[in-house]
Write a protein that holds these residues in place. Structure first.
Motif, PDB file in Angstrom:
ATOM      1  N   TYR A 201      42.924  44.170  48.991  1.00 37.77           N
ATOM      2  CA  TYR A 201      41.696  44.839  48.570  1.00 37.77           C
ATOM      3  C   TYR A 201      40.556  43.824  48.585  1.00 37.77           C
ATOM      4  N   ARG A 202      39.353  44.310  48.982  1.00 39.51           N
ATOM      5  CA  ARG A 202      38.196  43.424  48.972  1.00 39.51           C
ATOM      6  C   ARG A 202      36.923  44.243  48.739  1.00 39.51           C
ATOM      7  N   ASN A 203      35.839  43.545  48.380  1.00 38.46           N
ATOM      8  CA  ASN A 203      34.499  44.131  48.269  1.00 38.46           C
ATOM      9  C   ASN A 203      34.438  45.298  47.283  1.00 38.46           C
ATOM     10  N   LEU A 204      35.110  45.182  46.147  1.00 41.82           N
ATOM     11  CA  LEU A 204      35.086  46.235  45.132  1.00 41.82           C
ATOM     12  C   LEU A 204      33.720  46.278  44.456  1.00 41.82           C
ATOM     13  N   GLN A 205      33.147  47.484  44.368  1.00 43.05           N
ATOM     14  CA  GLN A 205      31.907  47.715  43.630  1.00 43.05           C
ATOM     15  C   GLN A 205      32.012  49.046  42.905  1.00 43.05           C
ATOM     16  N   ILE A 206      31.596  49.076  41.624  1.00 43.40           N
ATOM     17  CA  ILE A 206      31.613  50.307  40.826  1.00 43.40           C
ATOM     18  C   ILE A 206      30.277  50.422  40.101  1.00 43.40           C
TER      19      ILE A 206
END
Length: 501
Positions: A201-206
């Motif tokens: 997983y990469r580049n997680l944004q919430i």
């Protein structure tokens, strides 16, 4: 996404962009790793259990209240390895989920692998409810860019929209979740398996609140950063071949009653190549309708859904929850596709359309309504002035919508009532109007004659009552009553003066 604090230890804390996530794994050295400051790698092997399930995940500490719009974006990639074996009842593989703030229950949103390596979007909190199932398997070693906008609400305000690589695959509006707070989890969570699986997983944004729909294309496929195994090529490959499937629609025009009504979709898919994987793609399903297959009872919702051939051929039931007062018509577009599992070649049938009316319009009845709304009949014809009248037949009166005609009918009713009174007091009279003769059949016995006279009197007063109730103002009811009273006196005088036999 920037990882500012990292640990692979179970129950430890990983910090991403200032938010804390709890590590949940079997505490193996390979369970969780950090290839770079934007990427996390999760791996599961046989026997890697956490809290009774095979799991290597991180769980967010931020709880999003129900009714909050959550905007989630990330990239994920399943590293090369054997095709996922989580098939059959009770089997599952979850790759990312919004979990409810409870210890039990299925997540109200999850990205899963089903039927091997086919990506699916599930919103079922008990049994699976797949809004989307990819007819083609994922490409191992390739990153997929995911964008999600969701509001968990157990009423009509809830929604879920999902884009993959810039293309929207789910557009669902309706109840979702159980009205609880939710938090994000990423990694691998599955039923018991002896396989080794690794996911990056990469580049997680919430974020939360209103947000524009993604418009830019998704990420370019990227090679895996740290594959654990290399796929083995078969010794001999079958020649590239795929056969166009046959889509059969029993009826291209259906109707279904709202508030839980159902109808058989009457759809089948077949192929002459048993090697091909066949699926049915349906677009245009409205928010108030869903489709359930008879194979495993899965219910599909959303404007873009895909079902396996076995699910289609088991029988599909369309259910409507429409609660409005109109007659909406939905146009469902169905396309069958076949995929060669070795080459990936795809062949599709010609699209077919099924129109679904909900609910079916009722048959209209032709009615004639009186001026004052007291009487309604079916194709009723006004009684003619020359219609014969007997003491045993009731007469229905229907004045038209024009006051002039209604007034004429009122006068005619009055004349008819006076004529009947005259028959009552003078049985020898033979007509109700000067324009036509109306014979009156008198009985041979005085007692019978008396009964007939009484009946004629009752009918005359009934007709006068109709006259008085429906008059338009051109006839003075008091004058009619006075005239009747005077006529009654004259009638009895004439009766007493006439010789009796």
């Amino acid at each position: 996404m920037t990882i500012t604090s990292f640990t692979r230890t179970n129950d430890g804390t990983v910090t991403i962009d200032g938010s804390n996530y709890t590590v949940q794994n079997a505490n193996q050295s390979y369970s969780l790793s950090e290839p770079d400051s934007n990427t996390l790698r999760f791996q599961l092997q046989a026997g890697d259990y956490w809290n009774g399930s095979q799991r290597s995940e991180i769980a967010g500490s931020t709880i999003y209240a129900p009714g909050t719009q959550i905007n989630l974006s990330y990239d994920f990639m399943v590293e090369p390895g054997p095709v996922d074996d989580a098939t059959g009842p009770g089997k599952f593989t979850v790759l990312g989920q919004m979990h409810e703030n409870s210890l039990t229950g299925s997540p109200p949103f999850a990205v899963e692998l089903v039927n091997g390596d086919h990506m699916a979007i599930d919103i079922g909190t008990g049994n699976p409810v797949y809004l989307y199932t990819d007819p083609n398997p994922i490409v191992r070693g390739q990153y997929y860019s995911m964008q999600v906008q969701v509001k968990f609400a157990n009423d009509g305000s809830g929604f879920l929209e999902v884009w993959r690589n810039g293309a929207q695959i789910v557009d669902y509006h309706g109840p979702i979740g159980n009205g609880l707070g939710t938090y994000w989890k990423e990694g691998v969570y599955r039923s018991a398996s002896s396989q080794t699986m690794a996911v990056d997983y990469r580049n997680l944004q919430i974020t939360t609140g209103a947000a524009s729909a993604p418009t830019a294309p998704g990420s370019t496929p990227t090679a895996p950063t740290a594959p654990t195994t290399t796929p083995t090529s078969p010794a001999t490959s079958p020649p590239p071949s795929v056969t166009k499937p046959v889509l059969t629609v029993a009826n291209d025009s259906l109707w279904v009653a709202g508030r839980g009504g159902t109808v058989d979709l009457g759809t089948k898919v077949t192929t002459t190549d048993s090697n091909d994987r066949v699926a049915l793609h349906i677009t245009g399903l409205p928010r108030y309708e869903s489709i359930t297959d008879n194979l495993d009872g899965q219910t599909f919702r959303g404007s873009d859904i895909t079902l396996a051939a076995a699910q289609v051929n088991s029988g599909l039931t369309l259910t409507s929850t429409y609660r409005g007062g109109g007659h909406p018509v939905a146009a469902l577009t169905l396309t069958a596709s076949a995929t060669d599992p070795s080459t990936g070649a795809v062949a599709s049938s010609s699209p077919q359309t099924i129109t679904v009316t909900d609910p079916r319009p009722a048959t209209d009845a032709t009615t004639t309504t009186s001026l004052h709304g007291h009487h309604t009949g079916m194709d009723h014809q006004p009684a003619a002035a020359t219609t014969a009248v007997t003491s045993t037949t009731s007469q229905s009166l229907e004045p038209t919508d024009h006051p002039q005609v209604a007034a004429a009918n009122t006068g005619w009713l009055a004349n008819r009532g006076f004529a009947l009174l005259q028959q009552h007091f003078d049985p020898a009279a033979s007509s109700l109007a000067t324009s036509a003769a109306h014979p009156v059949m008198a009985a041979d016995h005085p007692s019978d004659t008396g009964s007939a006279m009484a009946s004629l009197a009752s009918q005359s007063f009934a007709l006068l009552n109709q006259c008085l109730a429906a008059h338009t103002g051109r006839v003075d009811s008091g004058q009619i009553v006075a005239a009747v009273s005077q006529a009654t006196g004259w009638g009895y005088d004439a009766l007493l003066a006439r010789p009796q036999h």
